[in-house]
Design a protein around this motif. Structure first.
Motif, PDB file in Angstrom:
ATOM      1  N   TRP A  38       0.816  -1.212   0.000  1.00 16.25           N
ATOM      2  CA  TRP A  38       0.000   0.000   0.000  1.00 16.25           C
ATOM      3  C   TRP A  38       0.852   1.267   0.000  1.00 16.25           C
ATOM      4  O   TRP A  38       0.535   2.243  -0.686  1.00 16.25           O
ATOM      5  CB  TRP A  38      -0.922  -0.018   1.211  1.00 16.25           C
ATOM      6  N   SER A  39       1.943   1.262   0.756  1.00 16.01           N
ATOM      7  CA  SER A  39       2.787   2.465   0.807  1.00 16.01           C
ATOM      8  C   SER A  39       3.421   2.764  -0.541  1.00 16.01           C
ATOM      9  O   SER A  39       3.591   3.936  -0.914  1.00 16.01           O
ATOM     10  CB  SER A  39       3.871   2.288   1.873  1.00 16.01           C
ATOM     11  N   HIS A  40       3.756   1.731  -1.314  1.00 22.88           N
ATOM     12  CA  HIS A  40       4.354   1.949  -2.633  1.00 22.88           C
ATOM     13  C   HIS A  40       3.336   2.555  -3.605  1.00 22.88           C
ATOM     14  O   HIS A  40       3.722   3.216  -4.575  1.00 22.88           O
ATOM     15  CB  HIS A  40       4.875   0.623  -3.199  1.00 22.88           C
ATOM     16  N   LEU A  70       2.440   6.619  -2.229  1.00 25.51           N
ATOM     17  CA  LEU A  70       3.440   7.674  -2.430  1.00 25.51           C
ATOM     18  C   LEU A  70       3.248   8.386  -3.778  1.00 25.51           C
ATOM     19  O   LEU A  70       3.126   9.616  -3.824  1.00 25.51           O
ATOM     20  CB  LEU A  70       4.849   7.082  -2.307  1.00 25.51           C
ATOM     21  N   PRO A  71       3.221   7.659  -4.902  1.00 29.82           N
ATOM     22  CA  PRO A  71       2.963   8.374  -6.168  1.00 29.82           C
ATOM     23  C   PRO A  71       1.545   8.924  -6.258  1.00 29.82           C
ATOM     24  O   PRO A  71       1.326   9.970  -6.881  1.00 29.82           O
ATOM     25  CB  PRO A  71       3.224   7.302  -7.238  1.00 29.82           C
ATOM     26  N   TRP A  72       0.569   8.231  -5.643  1.00 28.71           N
ATOM     27  CA  TRP A  72      -0.807   8.709  -5.698  1.00 28.71           C
ATOM     28  C   TRP A  72      -0.937  10.037  -4.941  1.00 28.71           C
ATOM     29  O   TRP A  72      -1.600  10.973  -5.406  1.00 28.71           O
ATOM     30  CB  TRP A  72      -1.749   7.660  -5.115  1.00 28.71           C
ATOM     31  N   SER A  73      -0.312  10.118  -3.772  1.00 29.97           N
ATOM     32  CA  SER A  73      -0.387  11.353  -2.984  1.00 29.97           C
ATOM     33  C   SER A  73       0.283  12.513  -3.702  1.00 29.97           C
ATOM     34  O   SER A  73      -0.222  13.652  -3.678  1.00 29.97           O
ATOM     35  CB  SER A  73       0.269  11.137  -1.620  1.00 29.97           C
ATOM     36  N   SER A  74       1.402  12.249  -4.368  1.00 33.38           N
ATOM     37  CA  SER A  74       2.071  13.329  -5.094  1.00 33.38           C
ATOM     38  C   SER A  74       1.214  13.835  -6.248  1.00 33.38           C
ATOM     39  O   SER A  74       1.163  15.038  -6.526  1.00 33.38           O
ATOM     40  CB  SER A  74       3.428  12.845  -5.614  1.00 33.38           C
ATOM     41  N   ALA A  91      -1.614   4.245 -12.701  1.00 37.27           N
ATOM     42  CA  ALA A  91      -2.667   3.301 -13.078  1.00 37.27           C
ATOM     43  C   ALA A  91      -2.101   1.902 -13.295  1.00 37.27           C
ATOM     44  O   ALA A  91      -2.722   0.896 -12.917  1.00 37.27           O
ATOM     45  CB  ALA A  91      -3.379   3.786 -14.339  1.00 37.27           C
ATOM     46  N   SER A  92      -0.940   1.812 -13.896  1.00 38.09           N
ATOM     47  CA  SER A  92      -0.308   0.506 -14.110  1.00 38.09           C
ATOM     48  C   SER A  92       0.084  -0.142 -12.791  1.00 38.09           C
ATOM     49  O   SER A  92      -0.071  -1.360 -12.614  1.00 38.09           O
ATOM     50  CB  SER A  92       0.924   0.678 -15.005  1.00 38.09           C
ATOM     51  N   LEU A  93       0.587   0.657 -11.846  1.00 38.23           N
ATOM     52  CA  LEU A  93       0.961   0.118 -10.543  1.00 38.23           C
ATOM     53  C   LEU A  93      -0.266  -0.396  -9.792  1.00 38.23           C
ATOM     54  O   LEU A  93      -0.222  -1.483  -9.187  1.00 38.23           O
ATOM     55  CB  LEU A  93       1.665   1.210  -9.731  1.00 38.23           C
ATOM     56  N   VAL A  94      -1.355   0.352  -9.833  1.00 35.68           N
ATOM     57  CA  VAL A  94      -2.587  -0.076  -9.167  1.00 35.68           C
ATOM     58  C   VAL A  94      -3.140  -1.333  -9.831  1.00 35.68           C
ATOM     59  O   VAL A  94      -3.570  -2.274  -9.154  1.00 35.68           O
ATOM     60  CB  VAL A  94      -3.629   1.059  -9.194  1.00 35.68           C
TER      61      VAL A  94
END
Length: 413
Positions: free
Chosen positions: A112-114, A117-121, A272-275
């Motif tokens: 979840w943290s990975h 981090l990009p989502w919050s930015s 989107a790819s990471l999710v």
């Protein structure tokens, strides 16, 4: 049941992983699955074909997986003997799916943290100009859907017990002379007979069985809600990005600005790819389980029911599940639809403004699918939803033909 999902799900899943007996149970269950032996809990006495409570084994059996913490492998051996006596797959599927869901959410929680981090930015970037804020906040959308799904899920769970007790009392009235057995306590003993085999029948055991049954049912509902919640968040960011590109229509745009836009699009696609990669297993299990349960509920409605309360419960449950599944596909399809919205603005760029950056940006938009999928075996789009509906109709007709010769009268044992 669907109000505080994250804390309950992760804590319970962690408890499952700490139990080595649960791993033994998974192996035993899969072994019985391979042999075609499926456990079902039924008490001796009367059964009415059609009035018997199908969902009883469907939701009470998952309790046996958690009782491995108390009973070790002894219960697995007992279930193996019961497999030879009964032949339903419904409870076994619900058990396996419940265990897989716990494990999936544990793995997802670790990554979840990975993701955040990009989502919050990106969230911080899109809260300020040149990006426009949405009219409705993400929080209001998520809260509204959570309230609707939670209320309907609680109603479905309550109707399940009402329908089960009605079928149980009908069995006793039609097949036994001792009508004193028509009590809710005796119904619960039959409903949770698997867990009663290991633990003594008392108030604590019944409450524990209620909690286990509710936890698995809750996770089943939360699985779909989590996909919907994630889809809404991603789709809204792509819509904000499309709105920024659309605001440039009819203007002379410098190549440096197209570079900044393309860079932001790359960040969105990477998120989107990471999710999608992290949620592939969750999406696959959710869709597969929903398709199976819809087929099973529809088959029960058309072939197995005899009383009004059974029809009320099964129709309510079927319509709720179909609506929930459609909600998953429709919200997830918005990610892909929103990712293609900037193409309309690019097609309006004049030929003298069609620079190398614009060409690269157009290639990014069309070269790769953006959205959620189940291991890339299928994608959550509107086209996939209608394909799934066609598959459901086909297999439901096959099941009805196979079940047409089964007796539907009264049967007491």
């Amino acid at each position: 049941m669907a109000l505080r999902p994250g804390r309950i799900g992760v804590r319970a899943a962690g408890h499952l992983l700490r139990s080595h007996q649960a791993i033994s149970l998974c192996g035993a269950v899969l072994w019985h699955h391979a042999l075609g032996e499926y456990p079902e809990s039924r008490s001796p006495g009367c059964e009415v074909q059609g009035a018997e409570h199908w969902p009883g084994s469907h939701r009470s059996l998952p309790a046996t997986g958690w009782t491995q913490d108390f009973g070790g492998c002894q219960y697995t051996l007992h279930s193996g003997s019961k497999c030879q006596e009964h032949g339903t797959i419904v409870g076994l599927v619900f058990l396996i799916v419940g265990l897989v869901n716990w494990v999936n959410f544990v793995g997802f929680a670790r990554s979840w943290s990975h993701i955040m981090l990009p989502w919050s930015s990106l969230d911080i970037l899109m809260l300020f100009p040149p990006y426009k804020r949405c009219n409705r906040s993400l929080r209001s959308k998520v809260n509204f859907i959570a309230l609707c799904v939670g209320v309907l899920a609680v109603g479905d769970h309550m109707l399940y017990y009402v329908s089960g007790y009605s079928s149980y009392s009908t069995n006793i009235l039609q097949c036994h002379t001792n009508h004193s057995r028509i009590t809710f306590a005796l119904y619960l003993e039959k409903e949770f007979s698997d867990i009663m085999f290991i633990m003594p029948c008392n108030t604590f055991t019944i409450c524990y069985a209620f909690w286990i049954n509710g936890a698995f049912t809750f996770l089943w509902n939360f699985l779909d809600f989590f996909i919907v919640m994630t889809s809404i968040g991603l789709a809204q960011r792509f819509q904000q990005f499309a709105a920024r590109v659309g605001a440039l229509e009819g203007r002379q745009v410098p190549e440096s600005l197209w570079y900044d836009i393309r860079r932001d699009h790359i960040r969105l696609c990477e998120l989107a790819s990471l999710v999608e990669e992290s949620m592939s297993c969750i999406v696959f299990v959710s869709c597969a389980n929903n398709v199976y349960v819809i087929c099973n509920q529809a088959l029960a409605i058309f072939t197995k029911l005899r009383h009004p309360i059974n029809y009320i419960y099964f129709w309510y449950s079927l319509l709720f599940l179909m609506a929930r599944t459609s909600l998953v596909f429709m919200t997830a399809s918005r990610i892909h639809d929103a990712s293609l919205l900037p193409l309309r603005s690019l097609y309006l760029v004049p030929s003298n403004g069609w620079t190398q950056e614009v060409q690269r940006f157009a290639y990014q938009l069309t070269s790769e699918f953006v959205g959620l999928s189940g291991y890339r075996l299928f994608c959550l789009t509107r086209k996939s939803l209608f394909g799934m509906l066609a598959t459901l109709v086909t297999y439901e007709l096959m099941l009805l033909q196979m079940d047409a010769k089964n007796p539907k009268g009264l049967r007491c044992v």
